[in-house]
Design an enzyme around this catalytic site. Sequence first.
Site, short mmCIF file in Angstrom:
data_model
loop_
_atom_site.label_atom_id
_atom_site.label_comp_id
_atom_site.label_asym_id
_atom_site.label_seq_id
_atom_site.Cartn_x
_atom_site.Cartn_y
_atom_site.Cartn_z
CE1 TYR A 100 -3.13 -2.93 0.24
CE2 TYR A 100 -3.55 -2.41 2.53
CZ TYR A 100 -3.79 -3.19 1.42
OH TYR A 100 -4.71 -4.21 1.49
N PRO A 102 -16.49 -3.87 1.69
CG PRO A 102 -16.84 -3.33 3.94
CD PRO A 102 -15.75 -3.54 2.92
#
Length: 337
Positions: free
Chosen positions: A54, A207
Amino acid sequence: MDFRYLGNSGLKVSEISYGNWLTHGSQVENERALACVKAALEAGITTFDTADVYANTAAETVLGEALEGQRRESLEILTKVYWPTGPGGPNDVGLSRKHIHESINASLKRLKTDYVDVYQAHRYDTETPLEETMEAFADVVRSGKALYIGTSEWTADQLREGHRLARELHIPLVSNQPQYSMLWRTIEAEVVPASEELGIGQVVFSPIAQGVLTGKYKPGEQPPAGSRATDDKGGSDMISRYLNDDVLTRVQELKPIADEVGLSLSQLAIAWVLQNPNVSSAITGASRPEQVTENVKAAGVKLEDGLLKQIDEVLGTIVERDPAKTAQNSPQTRPGS
């Protein structure tokens, strides 16, 4: 905040975890990133997920600074290894013994900790024998640098073979980190049944489908300025598959369902993934502290069967369920090597 066991292990994680995939070290300035982590801690989140890739290691550094001074025993820190890091040399990628050994040491230094709670294979490495990978993970565990082992986006067959080797080596492979949302359900047919059989819990990412399930993207309209869909550093390639009027119209039709139970669309989306008993935690990111505060309200929410049926009826055929998509998320050759 509610807590769940991570698979069949004795480790508990917060139902909602904080992840810094597309924010720390890239989209969000460090000061705001620190404020988001502070908000997560104040909201009762104890589980923090990151990865060496990341922002090419910068996200781990920011998270380490943000968590410095916290009681280490009160946190669960998860990181990952696989994707290219550093200058992108031939051994700066994959799950070889060399890359795992060098990566865990570098991650611990950036995170300012002696160990991580879960060290995860960020993808399946088709070019390294699985035996070599699992033996290297066993060394990481036995040296005390990680307590548990996990995977990310592994297929059911890969999980079974990895778990078999982990048992032979007497190390705990307890988690898998797949993409999972109302719109993306590819793990349900094969990965979840295999994981239930093996005692592996899901720590799911995206999600809210990269922001689509917040409802901020409207059919027939351009994406809001500054949103993920307009940021080439913010996952615009992943979100593009949802930016069509059929998907966006159906997402808007979820609003009355969310209103019925007193939730925002994003809270409904997070609560939805938590209805799956194989899900141990849902990873949420944030670019502003108030987003963290809102997301955690999805913890502990019980959605009735009738409401879940309504959601399925609204979304209909736009839901992706093909289990083959999981394998497609892992490169067939090492990227950049």
